[in-house]
Design a protein around this motif. Structure first.
Motif, PDB file in Angstrom:
ATOM      1  N   GLN A  35    -125.115 -67.685  23.217  1.00  0.00           N
ATOM      2  CA  GLN A  35    -124.510 -66.379  23.523  1.00  0.00           C
ATOM      3  C   GLN A  35    -125.190 -65.763  24.743  1.00  0.00           C
ATOM      4  O   GLN A  35    -124.519 -65.240  25.636  1.00  0.00           O
ATOM      5  CB  GLN A  35    -124.661 -65.428  22.331  1.00  0.00           C
ATOM      6  CG  GLN A  35    -123.803 -65.789  21.131  1.00  0.00           C
ATOM      7  CD  GLN A  35    -122.437 -65.115  21.172  1.00  0.00           C
ATOM      8  OE1 GLN A  35    -121.980 -64.651  22.216  1.00  0.00           O
ATOM      9  NE2 GLN A  35    -121.779 -65.083  20.037  1.00  0.00           N
ATOM     10  N   ALA A  56    -120.490 -64.322  13.909  1.00  0.00           N
ATOM     11  CA  ALA A  56    -121.474 -65.317  14.353  1.00  0.00           C
ATOM     12  C   ALA A  56    -122.470 -65.538  13.217  1.00  0.00           C
ATOM     13  O   ALA A  56    -122.723 -64.622  12.432  1.00  0.00           O
ATOM     14  CB  ALA A  56    -122.207 -64.801  15.593  1.00  0.00           C
ATOM     15  N   CYS A  58    -129.338 -57.695  12.316  1.00  0.00           N
ATOM     16  CA  CYS A  58    -130.077 -58.955  12.237  1.00  0.00           C
ATOM     17  C   CYS A  58    -131.109 -58.978  13.372  1.00  0.00           C
ATOM     18  O   CYS A  58    -130.920 -58.321  14.402  1.00  0.00           O
ATOM     19  CB  CYS A  58    -129.134 -60.157  12.326  1.00  0.00           C
ATOM     20  SG  CYS A  58    -128.398 -60.415  13.950  1.00  0.00           S
ATOM     21  N   THR A  59    -132.186 -59.729  13.157  1.00  0.00           N
ATOM     22  CA  THR A  59    -133.234 -59.769  14.185  1.00  0.00           C
ATOM     23  C   THR A  59    -133.644 -61.199  14.522  1.00  0.00           C
ATOM     24  O   THR A  59    -134.060 -61.964  13.659  1.00  0.00           O
ATOM     25  CB  THR A  59    -134.508 -59.012  13.716  1.00  0.00           C
ATOM     26  OG1 THR A  59    -134.746 -59.339  12.358  1.00  0.00           O
ATOM     27  CG2 THR A  59    -134.375 -57.536  13.890  1.00  0.00           C
ATOM     28  N   GLY A  60    -133.475 -61.538  15.803  1.00  0.00           N
ATOM     29  CA  GLY A  60    -133.994 -62.791  16.347  1.00  0.00           C
ATOM     30  C   GLY A  60    -135.187 -62.401  17.206  1.00  0.00           C
ATOM     31  O   GLY A  60    -136.341 -62.586  16.852  1.00  0.00           O
ATOM     32  N   GLY A  61    -134.879 -61.794  18.356  1.00  0.00           N
ATOM     33  CA  GLY A  61    -135.916 -61.181  19.182  1.00  0.00           C
ATOM     34  C   GLY A  61    -135.903 -59.670  19.044  1.00  0.00           C
ATOM     35  O   GLY A  61    -136.816 -58.989  19.495  1.00  0.00           O
ATOM     36  N   ASN A 118    -130.250 -56.711  19.423  1.00  0.00           N
ATOM     37  CA  ASN A 118    -129.047 -56.047  18.894  1.00  0.00           C
ATOM     38  C   ASN A 118    -129.436 -55.030  17.834  1.00  0.00           C
ATOM     39  O   ASN A 118    -128.807 -53.981  17.686  1.00  0.00           O
ATOM     40  CB  ASN A 118    -128.025 -57.067  18.379  1.00  0.00           C
ATOM     41  CG  ASN A 118    -128.230 -57.449  16.928  1.00  0.00           C
ATOM     42  OD1 ASN A 118    -127.748 -56.776  16.027  1.00  0.00           O
ATOM     43  ND2 ASN A 118    -128.980 -58.519  16.681  1.00  0.00           N
ATOM     44  N   ALA A 141    -128.475 -69.797  20.679  1.00  0.00           N
ATOM     45  CA  ALA A 141    -127.106 -69.974  20.196  1.00  0.00           C
ATOM     46  C   ALA A 141    -126.126 -70.238  21.343  1.00  0.00           C
ATOM     47  O   ALA A 141    -125.030 -70.720  21.133  1.00  0.00           O
ATOM     48  CB  ALA A 141    -126.687 -68.726  19.434  1.00  0.00           C
ATOM     49  N   SER A 163    -120.448 -61.337  22.241  1.00  0.00           N
ATOM     50  CA  SER A 163    -121.616 -60.734  21.574  1.00  0.00           C
ATOM     51  C   SER A 163    -122.113 -59.538  22.375  1.00  0.00           C
ATOM     52  O   SER A 163    -121.566 -59.191  23.427  1.00  0.00           O
ATOM     53  CB  SER A 163    -122.747 -61.746  21.439  1.00  0.00           C
ATOM     54  OG  SER A 163    -123.384 -61.921  22.696  1.00  0.00           O
ATOM     55  N   HIS A 164    -123.217 -58.962  21.879  1.00  0.00           N
ATOM     56  CA  HIS A 164    -123.858 -57.821  22.542  1.00  0.00           C
ATOM     57  C   HIS A 164    -124.587 -58.224  23.821  1.00  0.00           C
ATOM     58  O   HIS A 164    -124.968 -57.369  24.621  1.00  0.00           O
ATOM     59  CB  HIS A 164    -124.870 -57.181  21.581  1.00  0.00           C
ATOM     60  CG  HIS A 164    -125.981 -58.122  21.173  1.00  0.00           C
ATOM     61  ND1 HIS A 164    -125.765 -59.274  20.440  1.00  0.00           N
ATOM     62  CD2 HIS A 164    -127.318 -58.100  21.419  1.00  0.00           C
ATOM     63  CE1 HIS A 164    -126.920 -59.902  20.243  1.00  0.00           C
ATOM     64  NE2 HIS A 164    -127.871 -59.213  20.825  1.00  0.00           N
ATOM     65  N   GLY A 177    -133.258 -62.671  27.307  1.00  0.00           N
ATOM     66  CA  GLY A 177    -132.119 -62.036  26.624  1.00  0.00           C
ATOM     67  C   GLY A 177    -132.495 -61.134  25.473  1.00  0.00           C
ATOM     68  O   GLY A 177    -131.619 -60.592  24.786  1.00  0.00           O
ATOM     69  N   SER A 178    -133.793 -60.976  25.220  1.00  0.00           N
ATOM     70  CA  SER A 178    -134.220 -60.160  24.076  1.00  0.00           C
ATOM     71  C   SER A 178    -135.687 -59.782  24.268  1.00  0.00           C
ATOM     72  O   SER A 178    -136.234 -59.949  25.360  1.00  0.00           O
ATOM     73  CB  SER A 178    -134.021 -60.969  22.794  1.00  0.00           C
ATOM     74  OG  SER A 178    -134.252 -60.154  21.664  1.00  0.00           O
ATOM     75  N   CYS A 211    -122.828 -58.122  15.605  1.00  0.00           N
ATOM     76  CA  CYS A 211    -123.248 -58.312  16.992  1.00  0.00           C
ATOM     77  C   CYS A 211    -122.498 -59.420  17.727  1.00  0.00           C
ATOM     78  O   CYS A 211    -122.621 -59.538  18.943  1.00  0.00           O
ATOM     79  CB  CYS A 211    -124.751 -58.557  17.055  1.00  0.00           C
ATOM     80  SG  CYS A 211    -125.270 -59.895  15.972  1.00  0.00           S
ATOM     81  N   GLU A 241    -125.580 -65.544  13.239  1.00  0.00           N
ATOM     82  CA  GLU A 241    -126.651 -64.537  13.321  1.00  0.00           C
ATOM     83  C   GLU A 241    -126.183 -63.241  12.661  1.00  0.00           C
ATOM     84  O   GLU A 241    -126.884 -62.622  11.858  1.00  0.00           O
ATOM     85  CB  GLU A 241    -127.030 -64.256  14.788  1.00  0.00           C
ATOM     86  CG  GLU A 241    -127.685 -65.421  15.519  1.00  0.00           C
ATOM     87  CD  GLU A 241    -126.675 -66.460  16.026  1.00  0.00           C
ATOM     88  OE1 GLU A 241    -125.451 -66.196  15.955  1.00  0.00           O
ATOM     89  OE2 GLU A 241    -127.117 -67.534  16.486  1.00  0.00           O
ATOM     90  N   GLY A 268    -129.680 -68.245  17.433  1.00  0.00           N
ATOM     91  CA  GLY A 268    -130.216 -67.059  18.105  1.00  0.00           C
ATOM     92  C   GLY A 268    -131.360 -66.415  17.346  1.00  0.00           C
ATOM     93  O   GLY A 268    -132.008 -65.511  17.854  1.00  0.00           O
ATOM     94  N   LEU A 269    -131.599 -66.859  16.112  1.00  0.00           N
ATOM     95  CA  LEU A 269    -132.671 -66.247  15.318  1.00  0.00           C
ATOM     96  C   LEU A 269    -133.872 -67.189  15.185  1.00  0.00           C
ATOM     97  O   LEU A 269    -134.765 -66.945  14.401  1.00  0.00           O
ATOM     98  CB  LEU A 269    -132.153 -65.859  13.914  1.00  0.00           C
ATOM     99  CG  LEU A 269    -130.893 -64.985  13.874  1.00  0.00           C
ATOM    100  CD1 LEU A 269    -130.561 -64.583  12.430  1.00  0.00           C
ATOM    101  CD2 LEU A 269    -131.040 -63.719  14.711  1.00  0.00           C
TER     102      LEU A 269
HETATM  103  C1  LIG Z   1    -124.708 -63.218  18.128  1.00  0.00           C
HETATM  104  C2  LIG Z   1    -126.183 -63.084  18.212  1.00  0.00           C
HETATM  105  N1  LIG Z   1    -126.801 -62.197  17.434  1.00  0.00           N
HETATM  106  C3  LIG Z   1    -128.132 -62.026  17.458  1.00  0.00           C
HETATM  107  C4  LIG Z   1    -128.925 -62.778  18.281  1.00  0.00           C
HETATM  108  C5  LIG Z   1    -130.398 -62.583  18.229  1.00  0.00           C
HETATM  109  O1  LIG Z   1    -130.915 -61.889  19.296  1.00  0.00           O
HETATM  110  P1  LIG Z   1    -131.391 -60.401  19.163  1.00  0.00           P
HETATM  111  O2  LIG Z   1    -132.304 -60.321  17.951  1.00  0.00           O
HETATM  112  O3  LIG Z   1    -132.118 -60.135  20.407  1.00  0.00           O
HETATM  113  O4  LIG Z   1    -130.192 -59.544  18.997  1.00  0.00           O
HETATM  114  C6  LIG Z   1    -128.345 -63.708  19.143  1.00  0.00           C
HETATM  115  C7  LIG Z   1    -129.179 -64.471  20.066  1.00  0.00           C
HETATM  116  O5  LIG Z   1    -128.800 -65.383  20.708  1.00  0.00           O
HETATM  117  C8  LIG Z   1    -126.947 -63.871  19.095  1.00  0.00           C
HETATM  118  O6  LIG Z   1    -126.341 -64.784  19.868  1.00  0.00           O
END
Ligand SMILES: Cc1ncc(COP(=O)(O)O)c(C=O)c1O
Length: 454
Positions: free
Chosen positions: A140, A383, A263-266, A269, A138, A111-112, A229-230, A414, A385, A338-339
């Motif tokens: 990652q 993934a 996509c947005t979790g924190g 990416n 997740a 991942s990123h 991580g975010s 991502c 996410e 991760g979201l």
């Molecule tokens: C593959 C992947 N994408 C997205 C996210 C979400 O985080 P962020 O919104 O900071 O990119 C995660 C977080 O664990 C992740 O593992």
């Protein structure tokens, strides 16, 4: 070159500087506040948790910050990541749109996340730090920091959200392979964890709780720092290598995006791919539509309140102004771990308030359907996410088809889903049901927001 599929840059083209969008914003985001005094925090308030170099990046207004050579050296393991033109997907969709995706799944952990993990481990090592704690949803991020810790000789302890810990045993094995310790959260190791377990011994966990546990360990041990991580400004900035490379790769393709999807979790990416383009727009460049995609079960940007809130459930962090569902909101255990975060990066939240980005929420069954369609066309299993971004991009491409418009769509793929195959198995067997958050729980969590007068 008209039928090129992969746009690949030479290692020498790895960006030399991170891009800081703060320098180009029409107004700065509201300050981070001390939870006791409700006054803006200073660097010293954050010093127990982070090395000073990262704190200074967090508050920097400089447009560009040099990437240290040792960090660029490690980036060489996988950067620049490829930009793909999704020609086969375009054909399947019969869309006139041109779809590009930046593929961050080529990183060592898939991942990123290593883009910032390596940077954070570097600055910690420079400051003489021997141990770092963190949380992971997740897995990652936990894997990424474990990888970076192995390279810099730093001990890593990861609190992994329990539901993901159970869903993804091989992520845990990966962290252990890199020498890290991985603990299911909530755990009996911390006051924050014990308080939650006393009320519910089977609590599924959440990123907010895991953050409290990791912060507590760092704050109470002099030899330990914390890494996130975010969400934080410096984390989002480290991810801008993604968008900077994409700009150069689209130049090779003779193209420029009309629409960017992430996509947005924190928010990291999403920021990584979008901020360099938004920055160019703010400096007089072409306007782009930027769309953030989140899960309907944890919809901070689309349903949350823009307010000061804690970054964690145990209320150990400073207060940040962000779109939040309330720090005690526990998302249902859906598959995109991760979201599952109650808040959103203050910078992403601020951009939405400024009208520079849009947001949209999807249910998990429709994002998995999009991910499967993508996998069958492009040969990459995203993934869970990333499936949110895939779905967002496909919807935009289908809209282009309806409207007969040949727009350029760029999205961030991502991460890959090789450790998430149980989620795909559940999807195929009809076990992956759409999850609704409880309105009553949201109302209760929002009622508990800290009161901050402007
Ligand atoms: C593959 C992947 N994408 C997205 C996210 C979400 O985080 P962020 O919104 O900071 O990119 C995660 C977080 O664990 C992740 O593992």
């Amino acid at each position: 070159m008209t039928d090129t599929v992969k746009f690949v840059l030479d290692e020498s083209r790895i960006p030399k500087r991170w891009y800081n969008i703060m320098a180009d914003l029409p107004s700065p985001p509201p300050p981070v506040l001390h939870p006791g005094t409700k006054q803006p925090v200073g660097p010293d308030d954050l010093a127990p948790l982070f090395p000073m170099a990262l704190i200074l990046q967090e508050v920097s207004g400089e447009r560009e910050i040099d990437i240290p050579e040792p960090v660029r050296d490690i980036y060489r393991q996988w950067r620049p990541s490829p930009l793909h033109r999704a020609r086969r997907l375009e054909k399947v969709l019969q869309t006139p749109a041109r779809i590009y995706y930046k593929y961050e799944g080529v990183s060592p952990v898939g991942s990123h996340k290593p883009n910032t993990a390596v940077a954070q481990a570097f600055y910690n090592r420079e400051a003489g730090v021997r141990k770092i704690t963190t949380e992971t949803g997740a897995g990652q991020w936990g894997s990424a920091l474990s990888f970076a810790g192995a390279l810099f000789g730093i001990e890593i302890k990861v609190f992994m959200v329990r539901v993901s810990y159970n869903q993804k045993p091989y992520r845990r094995a990966m962290m252990e392979t890199f020498g890290a310790k991985c603990i299911p959260s909530p755990s009996p190791e911390t006051n924050s964890g014990r308080a939650i377990l006393e009320k519910n011994k089977d609590h599924p966990g959440s990123l907010g709780i895991a953050i409290s546990e990791a912060v507590e360990v760092a704050a109470t041990n002099d030899d330990t720092k914390y890494a996130l991580g975010s969400v934080l400004n410096h984390v989002l900035m480290h991810q801008t290598v993604v968008g900077q490379e994409a700009i150069a790769q689209l130049e090779m393709a003779g193209d420029y995006p009309d629409i960017i999807v992430g996509c947005t979790g924190g928010g990291s990416n999403f920021a990584g791919i979008a901020f360099p383009f938004i920055g160019a727009q703010l400096r007089g460049g072409k306007k782009v539509r930027v769309v953030a995609i989140e899960p309907s079960a944890c919809p901070s940007l689309t349903r949350g309140r823009y307010a000061y809130d804690f970054g964690d459930t145990g209320h150990l962090t400073p207060l940040v102004k962000m779109h939040t569902l309330g720090s005690t909101f526990t998302p249902t255990p859906f598959h995109a771990g991760g979201l599952r975060y109650h808040g959103m990066a203050p910078l992403v939240s601020h951009l939405q308030e400024l009208g520079l980005i849009e947001s949209k929420a999807y249910q998990q069954s429709e994002v998995f359907s999009a991910g499967v369609q993508f996998a069958r066309a492009e040969g990459i299993v995203p993934a869970p996410e990333a499936n949110h971004a895939v779905k967002g991009a496909i919807d935009e491409a289908l809209r282009c088809k309806t409207e007969g418009k040949a727009k350029t769509i760029l999205f961030n793929l991502c991460g890959h889903g090789h450790f998430d195959m149980q989620a795909y198995t559940d999807y195929f067997s009809g076990k992956l049901v759409d999850q609704q958050y409880e309105e009553a729980e949201l109302a209760m969590a929002l009622a508990g927001l800290p009161s901050v007068t402007a």
